[in-house]
Design a protein around this motif. Sequence first.
Motif, PDB file in Angstrom:
ATOM      1  N   VAL A  44     -19.175   8.296 -13.344  1.00  0.00           N
ATOM      2  CA  VAL A  44     -19.398   8.995 -14.787  1.00  0.00           C
ATOM      3  C   VAL A  44     -20.396   8.320 -15.786  1.00  0.00           C
ATOM      4  O   VAL A  44     -21.214   9.004 -16.342  1.00  0.00           O
ATOM      5  CB  VAL A  44     -18.111   9.373 -15.182  1.00  0.00           C
ATOM      6  N   SER A  45     -20.223   7.075 -16.060  1.00  0.00           N
ATOM      7  CA  SER A  45     -21.066   6.463 -17.057  1.00  0.00           C
ATOM      8  C   SER A  45     -21.041   4.977 -17.048  1.00  0.00           C
ATOM      9  O   SER A  45     -20.190   4.226 -16.527  1.00  0.00           O
ATOM     10  CB  SER A  45     -20.395   6.789 -18.607  1.00  0.00           C
ATOM     11  N   ALA A  46     -21.919   4.241 -17.434  1.00  0.00           N
ATOM     12  CA  ALA A  46     -21.986   2.926 -17.541  1.00  0.00           C
ATOM     13  C   ALA A  46     -21.404   2.263 -19.015  1.00  0.00           C
ATOM     14  O   ALA A  46     -21.263   1.219 -18.972  1.00  0.00           O
ATOM     15  CB  ALA A  46     -23.349   2.291 -17.185  1.00  0.00           C
ATOM     16  N   GLU A  47     -21.598   3.185 -19.900  1.00  0.00           N
ATOM     17  CA  GLU A  47     -21.305   2.723 -21.235  1.00  0.00           C
ATOM     18  C   GLU A  47     -20.072   3.608 -21.659  1.00  0.00           C
ATOM     19  O   GLU A  47     -20.592   4.766 -22.149  1.00  0.00           O
ATOM     20  CB  GLU A  47     -22.230   2.787 -22.269  1.00  0.00           C
ATOM     21  N   PRO A  48     -18.834   3.557 -21.713  1.00  0.00           N
ATOM     22  CA  PRO A  48     -18.148   2.286 -20.922  1.00  0.00           C
ATOM     23  C   PRO A  48     -18.232   2.776 -19.478  1.00  0.00           C
ATOM     24  O   PRO A  48     -18.351   3.853 -18.904  1.00  0.00           O
ATOM     25  CB  PRO A  48     -16.804   2.194 -21.384  1.00  0.00           C
ATOM     26  N   CYS A  53      -9.449   0.261 -12.354  1.00  0.00           N
ATOM     27  CA  CYS A  53      -9.696   1.243 -13.523  1.00  0.00           C
ATOM     28  C   CYS A  53      -8.242   1.524 -14.459  1.00  0.00           C
ATOM     29  O   CYS A  53      -7.399   1.587 -13.693  1.00  0.00           O
ATOM     30  CB  CYS A  53     -10.123   2.534 -13.012  1.00  0.00           C
ATOM     31  N   ARG A  54      -8.358   1.628 -15.491  1.00  0.00           N
ATOM     32  CA  ARG A  54      -7.158   2.084 -16.703  1.00  0.00           C
ATOM     33  C   ARG A  54      -7.461   3.547 -16.823  1.00  0.00           C
ATOM     34  O   ARG A  54      -8.550   4.014 -16.958  1.00  0.00           O
ATOM     35  CB  ARG A  54      -7.546   1.501 -17.833  1.00  0.00           C
ATOM     36  N   LEU A  55      -6.466   4.339 -16.554  1.00  0.00           N
ATOM     37  CA  LEU A  55      -6.684   5.920 -16.426  1.00  0.00           C
ATOM     38  C   LEU A  55      -6.737   6.225 -17.792  1.00  0.00           C
ATOM     39  O   LEU A  55      -5.936   5.859 -19.019  1.00  0.00           O
ATOM     40  CB  LEU A  55      -5.203   6.395 -16.169  1.00  0.00           C
ATOM     41  N   ALA A  56      -8.160   6.645 -18.143  1.00  0.00           N
ATOM     42  CA  ALA A  56      -8.381   7.205 -19.534  1.00  0.00           C
ATOM     43  C   ALA A  56      -8.004   8.536 -19.808  1.00  0.00           C
ATOM     44  O   ALA A  56      -7.794   8.932 -20.851  1.00  0.00           O
ATOM     45  CB  ALA A  56      -9.735   6.999 -19.677  1.00  0.00           C
ATOM     46  N   LYS A  57      -7.989   9.280 -18.878  1.00  0.00           N
ATOM     47  CA  LYS A  57      -8.062  10.944 -19.019  1.00  0.00           C
ATOM     48  C   LYS A  57      -7.786  11.597 -17.724  1.00  0.00           C
ATOM     49  O   LYS A  57      -8.271  11.168 -16.810  1.00  0.00           O
ATOM     50  CB  LYS A  57      -9.007  11.533 -19.778  1.00  0.00           C
ATOM     51  N   ILE A  58      -7.145  12.779 -17.824  1.00  0.00           N
ATOM     52  CA  ILE A  58      -6.915  13.512 -16.474  1.00  0.00           C
ATOM     53  C   ILE A  58      -7.384  15.002 -17.102  1.00  0.00           C
ATOM     54  O   ILE A  58      -6.980  15.580 -18.096  1.00  0.00           O
ATOM     55  CB  ILE A  58      -5.405  13.783 -16.198  1.00  0.00           C
ATOM     56  N   VAL A  59      -8.147  15.520 -16.140  1.00  0.00           N
ATOM     57  CA  VAL A  59      -8.779  16.923 -16.584  1.00  0.00           C
ATOM     58  C   VAL A  59      -8.364  17.687 -15.493  1.00  0.00           C
ATOM     59  O   VAL A  59      -8.441  17.591 -14.206  1.00  0.00           O
ATOM     60  CB  VAL A  59     -10.325  16.768 -16.796  1.00  0.00           C
ATOM     61  N   ASP A  60      -7.550  18.876 -15.801  1.00  0.00           N
ATOM     62  CA  ASP A  60      -6.950  19.736 -14.914  1.00  0.00           C
ATOM     63  C   ASP A  60      -7.941  20.753 -14.365  1.00  0.00           C
ATOM     64  O   ASP A  60      -8.529  21.284 -15.096  1.00  0.00           O
ATOM     65  CB  ASP A  60      -5.720  20.613 -15.533  1.00  0.00           C
ATOM     66  N   TRP A  61      -8.103  20.827 -13.043  1.00  0.00           N
ATOM     67  CA  TRP A  61      -8.977  21.904 -12.300  1.00  0.00           C
ATOM     68  C   TRP A  61      -8.426  22.253 -11.194  1.00  0.00           C
ATOM     69  O   TRP A  61      -8.255  21.716 -10.180  1.00  0.00           O
ATOM     70  CB  TRP A  61     -10.137  21.290 -12.121  1.00  0.00           C
ATOM     71  N   HIS A  62      -7.814  23.617 -11.469  1.00  0.00           N
ATOM     72  CA  HIS A  62      -7.093  24.378 -10.389  1.00  0.00           C
ATOM     73  C   HIS A  62      -6.126  23.321  -9.619  1.00  0.00           C
ATOM     74  O   HIS A  62      -5.282  23.015 -10.085  1.00  0.00           O
ATOM     75  CB  HIS A  62      -8.329  24.980  -9.582  1.00  0.00           C
ATOM     76  N   SER A  63      -6.417  23.250  -8.318  1.00  0.00           N
ATOM     77  CA  SER A  63      -5.294  22.554  -7.720  1.00  0.00           C
ATOM     78  C   SER A  63      -5.327  21.153  -7.608  1.00  0.00           C
ATOM     79  O   SER A  63      -4.486  20.413  -7.208  1.00  0.00           O
ATOM     80  CB  SER A  63      -5.549  22.852  -5.882  1.00  0.00           C
ATOM     81  N   HIS A  64      -6.573  20.518  -8.302  1.00  0.00           N
ATOM     82  CA  HIS A  64      -6.736  19.203  -8.540  1.00  0.00           C
ATOM     83  C   HIS A  64      -6.765  18.605  -9.807  1.00  0.00           C
ATOM     84  O   HIS A  64      -6.804  19.386 -10.947  1.00  0.00           O
ATOM     85  CB  HIS A  64      -8.012  18.664  -7.887  1.00  0.00           C
ATOM     86  N   GLY A  65      -6.420  17.219 -10.058  1.00  0.00           N
ATOM     87  CA  GLY A  65      -6.710  16.596 -11.375  1.00  0.00           C
ATOM     88  C   GLY A  65      -7.785  15.641 -11.216  1.00  0.00           C
ATOM     89  O   GLY A  65      -8.130  15.105 -10.138  1.00  0.00           O
ATOM     90  N   ILE A  66      -8.841  15.663 -12.016  1.00  0.00           N
ATOM     91  CA  ILE A  66      -9.842  14.861 -12.093  1.00  0.00           C
ATOM     92  C   ILE A  66      -9.367  13.683 -12.975  1.00  0.00           C
ATOM     93  O   ILE A  66      -9.321  13.513 -14.113  1.00  0.00           O
ATOM     94  CB  ILE A  66     -11.165  15.330 -12.814  1.00  0.00           C
ATOM     95  N   PHE A  67      -9.219  12.404 -12.330  1.00  0.00           N
ATOM     96  CA  PHE A  67      -8.835  11.302 -13.241  1.00  0.00           C
ATOM     97  C   PHE A  67     -10.114  10.457 -13.558  1.00  0.00           C
ATOM     98  O   PHE A  67     -10.755   9.963 -12.602  1.00  0.00           O
ATOM     99  CB  PHE A  67      -7.760  10.328 -12.077  1.00  0.00           C
ATOM    100  N   LEU A  68     -10.003  10.174 -14.888  1.00  0.00           N
ATOM    101  CA  LEU A  68     -11.228   9.424 -15.518  1.00  0.00           C
ATOM    102  C   LEU A  68     -10.539   8.086 -15.694  1.00  0.00           C
ATOM    103  O   LEU A  68      -9.610   8.070 -16.162  1.00  0.00           O
ATOM    104  CB  LEU A  68     -11.903  10.115 -16.561  1.00  0.00           C
ATOM    105  N   GLY A  69     -11.332   7.181 -14.984  1.00  0.00           N
ATOM    106  CA  GLY A  69     -10.688   5.701 -15.185  1.00  0.00           C
ATOM    107  C   GLY A  69     -11.791   4.784 -15.664  1.00  0.00           C
ATOM    108  O   GLY A  69     -13.028   4.682 -15.091  1.00  0.00           O
ATOM    109  N   GLU A  70     -11.197   4.234 -16.807  1.00  0.00           N
ATOM    110  CA  GLU A  70     -12.343   2.888 -17.486  1.00  0.00           C
ATOM    111  C   GLU A  70     -12.277   1.617 -16.397  1.00  0.00           C
ATOM    112  O   GLU A  70     -11.079   1.121 -16.136  1.00  0.00           O
ATOM    113  CB  GLU A  70     -12.123   2.864 -18.626  1.00  0.00           C
ATOM    114  N   VAL A  71     -13.476   1.261 -15.843  1.00  0.00           N
ATOM    115  CA  VAL A  71     -13.371   0.180 -15.095  1.00  0.00           C
ATOM    116  C   VAL A  71     -12.976  -1.048 -15.844  1.00  0.00           C
ATOM    117  O   VAL A  71     -13.742  -1.361 -16.939  1.00  0.00           O
ATOM    118  CB  VAL A  71     -14.663  -0.112 -14.414  1.00  0.00           C
ATOM    119  N   THR A  72     -12.029  -1.821 -15.464  1.00  0.00           N
ATOM    120  CA  THR A  72     -11.604  -2.934 -16.060  1.00  0.00           C
ATOM    121  C   THR A  72     -12.253  -4.562 -15.496  1.00  0.00           C
ATOM    122  O   THR A  72     -11.818  -5.283 -16.017  1.00  0.00           O
ATOM    123  CB  THR A  72     -10.122  -3.114 -16.442  1.00  0.00           C
TER     124      THR A  72
END
Length: 182
Positions: free
Chosen positions: A59-63, A136-155
């Motif tokens: 998703v991104s390099a910063e962070p 990854c530390r779980l930063a956010k979950i975005v709901d999208w229909h049947s799935h969740g998009i798990f955003l994880g900050e790399v630790t």
Amino acid sequence: MTESIKTIAIQPSTVADEAAIVADAYRGGMRFLPAGVCLITTSHGGEQGGMIATAVTSVSAEPPTLLVCVNRSASMFGLIQQAGSFCVNVLAKEAVSLVEIFSSSARRAERFQTGNWMTSAAGLPVCAEALVSFECRLAKIVDWHSHGIFLGEVTSVSHPRADAAPLLYMDRRFHHLSDLPA
């Protein structure tokens, strides 16, 4: 010489029919998008979990952030939520046997009994047969229909098998880079 693209016109009788036609065409088209094969792992309250995923991307390099798409009906959905962390293990071509085990709920008991495993400082299962592992530390979950998009900050990042070739998935089969058509 250019070839023309052959398109078949189908007249759907309802909006639902049109949606089904597009969904089928989407699934057929996605067969030709090669993807790296990842083993997503987590641990919470003494329970370890793992699943195979190809819906993983930067998703991104910063962070430093990765995303992983998980079906709400998968046991990993709740386990990652509860743990608040996960590990993305990018598999080497030799780890195809792990894919078979982690893709079958009937073989759940075998999952962490097969292969070589390490436990990270954060308590996450890290596959020793991975090219690279991202904790990854779980930063956010975005709901999208049947799935969740798990955003994880790399630790943390480790390279257990950086010298190995990746395992790829395309057209409903596993491949190595040398297998793909030119």
